[in-house]
Design an enzyme around this catalytic site. Structure first.
Site, PDB file in Angstrom:
ATOM      1  N   THR A   1       0.828  -1.222   0.000  1.00 30.24           N
ATOM      2  CA  THR A   1       0.000   0.000   0.000  1.00 30.24           C
ATOM      3  C   THR A   1       0.859   1.268   0.000  1.00 30.24           C
ATOM      4  O   THR A   1       0.683   2.146  -0.841  1.00 30.24           O
ATOM      5  CB  THR A   1      -0.916  -0.003   1.258  1.00 30.24           C
ATOM      6  OG1 THR A   1      -1.644  -1.228   1.275  1.00 30.24           O
ATOM      7  CG2 THR A   1      -1.868   1.158   1.251  1.00 30.24           C
TER       8      THR A   1
ATOM      9  N   GLY B   1       1.009   9.326  10.087  1.00 28.40           N
ATOM     10  CA  GLY B   1       0.765   9.245   8.639  1.00 28.40           C
ATOM     11  C   GLY B   1       1.164  10.521   7.929  1.00 28.40           C
ATOM     12  O   GLY B   1       2.329  10.907   7.927  1.00 28.40           O
TER      13      GLY B   1
ATOM     14  N   ILE C   1       0.566  13.615   8.655  1.00 30.65           N
ATOM     15  CA  ILE C   1       0.674  14.847   9.461  1.00 30.65           C
ATOM     16  C   ILE C   1       2.135  15.262   9.581  1.00 30.65           C
ATOM     17  O   ILE C   1       2.965  14.457   9.995  1.00 30.65           O
ATOM     18  CB  ILE C   1       0.133  14.648  10.896  1.00 30.65           C
ATOM     19  CG1 ILE C   1      -1.269  14.081  10.882  1.00 30.65           C
ATOM     20  CG2 ILE C   1       0.188  15.935  11.687  1.00 30.65           C
ATOM     21  CD1 ILE C   1      -1.808  13.739  12.268  1.00 30.65           C
TER      22      ILE C   1
ATOM     23  N   GLU D   1      -2.726  -2.675  10.031  1.00 25.26           N
ATOM     24  CA  GLU D   1      -1.465  -3.405   9.888  1.00 25.26           C
ATOM     25  C   GLU D   1      -1.755  -4.794   9.353  1.00 25.26           C
ATOM     26  O   GLU D   1      -2.886  -5.292   9.452  1.00 25.26           O
ATOM     27  CB  GLU D   1      -0.783  -3.536  11.260  1.00 25.26           C
ATOM     28  CG  GLU D   1      -0.406  -2.221  11.897  1.00 25.26           C
ATOM     29  CD  GLU D   1       0.557  -1.428  11.041  1.00 25.26           C
ATOM     30  OE1 GLU D   1       1.641  -1.940  10.723  1.00 25.26           O
ATOM     31  OE2 GLU D   1       0.225  -0.295  10.665  1.00 25.26           O
TER      32      GLU D   1
ATOM     33  N   LYS E   1       4.628   4.356  18.390  1.00 24.10           N
ATOM     34  CA  LYS E   1       4.639   5.758  17.930  1.00 24.10           C
ATOM     35  C   LYS E   1       4.895   6.724  19.091  1.00 24.10           C
ATOM     36  O   LYS E   1       5.655   7.679  18.934  1.00 24.10           O
ATOM     37  CB  LYS E   1       3.317   6.062  17.226  1.00 24.10           C
ATOM     38  CG  LYS E   1       3.208   5.345  15.871  1.00 24.10           C
ATOM     39  CD  LYS E   1       1.797   5.419  15.318  1.00 24.10           C
ATOM     40  CE  LYS E   1       1.711   4.822  13.913  1.00 24.10           C
ATOM     41  NZ  LYS E   1       0.308   4.663  13.475  1.00 24.10           N
TER      42      LYS E   1
HETATM   43  N1  HSE Z   1      -2.128   0.823  11.016  1.00 21.06           N
HETATM   44  C1  HSE Z   1      -1.632   2.149  11.186  1.00 21.06           C
HETATM   45  C2  HSE Z   1      -2.777   3.017  11.657  1.00 21.06           C
HETATM   46  C3  HSE Z   1      -1.059   2.662   9.907  1.00 21.06           C
HETATM   47  O1  HSE Z   1      -3.928   2.587  11.535  1.00 21.06           O
HETATM   48  O2  HSE Z   1      -2.546   4.116  12.152  1.00 21.06           O
HETATM   49  C4  HSE Z   1      -0.333   3.975  10.019  1.00 21.06           C
HETATM   50  O3  HSE Z   1       0.788   3.895  10.849  1.00 21.06           O
END
Ligand code: HSE
Length: 404
Positions: free
Chosen positions: A11, A129, A131, A185, A200
């Site tokens: 993706t 993502g 941001i 994921e 994160k």
């Molecule tokens: N699986 C992660 C989410 C993808 O839903 O935030 C982005 O890191």
């Protein structure tokens, strides 16, 4: 011209190629040179794909191609992403990655290797993502001591919680939708059990503290226990249930946790819906800031990766300093942290017993549910768990967000 190799054509990798091949002119202007995708590494074949002839299955082809200057890693996981990225940096090639597992585990080491080799290891897409977050934290906010970060850092679970709360849809259905949209994921327990958000917040806390935060040290709870009844109470409390990842600095010590929390309607994180992520930051000089945008999905994430590719092109031959020491930061136990707790408890327990255990509480009523529900006053985590264990019959506990 700068040649780019993309590792992983899933993706995000496909999104990176699409962004690089769509915004060719503006990217060239920003980078100062044209950026060309020369190779794509993936084990699969892509018959009919316009870039099928760029796909190779052997990393050595990329490693030995001296014309490749920048490597994009979108494979995910640690193996073989870690050895491939390490090799590329040792060769003096900058690397841009969206791989939060890799950054959380090896960020300090890979940053140091990049510095030694006058190239860059950049990971804007690894948190939040699309941001812009890592670069603001490591450049614009460096005058501050960051005292709190609270983030909705997982798009999948925020999408799921929004759909469950607003449309009453069941957990499994909304998880499937999130998977179909390319948010989740490969192993969705990383999302729903909070592991992804945990990595994160470990990355963000490492960046603002300058030391290695081991994600294994962070208390992490996911959303698998949240039910339709919990949303009824949330609504009665004019609150939303959000999976929050937070870290804070108090008395010179750092704390961190990931857990579903009730957040009241007047906080900016309350209205962050769907796949959107938001990160609330409090600095000791700048005060409160909030970053907001799409936290998952092909193009938002690819946009952040490509911004790192452009930054690498601009910085070619020099290292952009990021301070992240491999020295471990010891997180403090949560037992002495104060907070308020929302509790659902079986009716077999009397109100007198509840108040004896927890002190004065604020009862919450949700129509049609025959149980006790209440919010405690401020107490420590340790005292809460002692009281709850002593009394038993707890159906659910959800923390109530508060600023630290
Ligand atoms: N699986 C992660 C989410 C993808 O839903 O935030 C982005 O890191």
């Amino acid at each position: 011209m700068i040649n780019v190799a993309v590792l992983g054509y899933g993706t995000i990798g496909a999104g990176v190629v699409r962004v690089l091949q769509t915004n060719v002119e503006s990217i060239a202007r920003n980078a100062g040179q044209t950026l060309v995708v020369k190779r794509i590494l993936d084990l699969r074949e892509f018959p009919g794909d316009p870039n099928a002839d760029l796909v190779v299955h052997d990393y050595n082809i990329i490693k030995e191609d001296e014309d490749i200057q920048i490597v994009v890693e979108c494979m995910g996981g640690l193996n073989p992403a870690y050895p491939f990225v390490k090799t590329a940096l040792e060769q003096g090639r900058s690397v841009a990655t969206s791989n939060k597992e890799l950054v959380a585990k090896y960020g300090a080491e890979l940053i140091a290797i990049a510095r030694e080799n006058n190239c860059n290891f950049l990971f804007e897409a690894s948190v939040g993502g699309g941001i812009p977050l890592i670069r603001p934290l490591t450049t614009c906010l460096t005058a501050d001591v960051i005292e709190e970060i609270t983030g909705i850092l997982n798009g999948t679970t925020n999408y799921m919680l929004t759909k469950m709360s607003e449309e009453g849809l069941p957990f499994d259905d909304v998880l499937k939708e999130a998977q179909e949209k390319g948010y989740a994921e490969l192993h969705p327990e990383a999302d729903v059990e909070g592991y992804d958000a945990c990595r994160k917040i470990a990355i963000l806390t490492s960046l603002v503290s300058g030391y290695q935060v081991d994600f294994e040290d962070i208390h992490t709870e996911g959303i698998t226990g949240i039910t339709a009844e919990d949303f009824l109470y949330a609504r009665a409390m004019r609150s939303a249930i959000k999976l929050l990842a937070k870290s804070w600095k108090k008395g010179g010590k750092y704390y961190a946790m990931v857990a579903p929390m009730l957040i009241e309607h007047d906080h900016p994180l309350y209205s962050v819906r769907d796949v959107f992520n938001a990160v609330f930051v409090h600095g000791n000089m700048v005060d409160d800031i909030m970053f907001y945008g799409k936290g998952a999905g092909e193009l938002p994430t690819a946009s952040a990766v490509v911004s790192d590719v452009i930054e690498s092109a601009r910085a070619m031959g020099t290292n952009r300093r990021i301070f992240w020491s491999p020295e471990k930061l010891v997180l403090q136990s949560l037992r002495k942290c104060e907070g308020r707790f929302f509790v659902r408890m079986e009716k077999t327990v009397s109100r007198e017993a509840i108040e004896e255990a927890f002190g004065p509480v604020d009862y919450v009523v949700a129509e049609g549910l025959d149980e006790h529900a209440f919010a405690t006053r401020t107490m420590t985590e340790g005292d809460f768990h002692r009281a709850a264990a002593g009394l038993g019959h707890v159906i659910r506990m959800i923390r109530i967000y508060q600023k630290y």
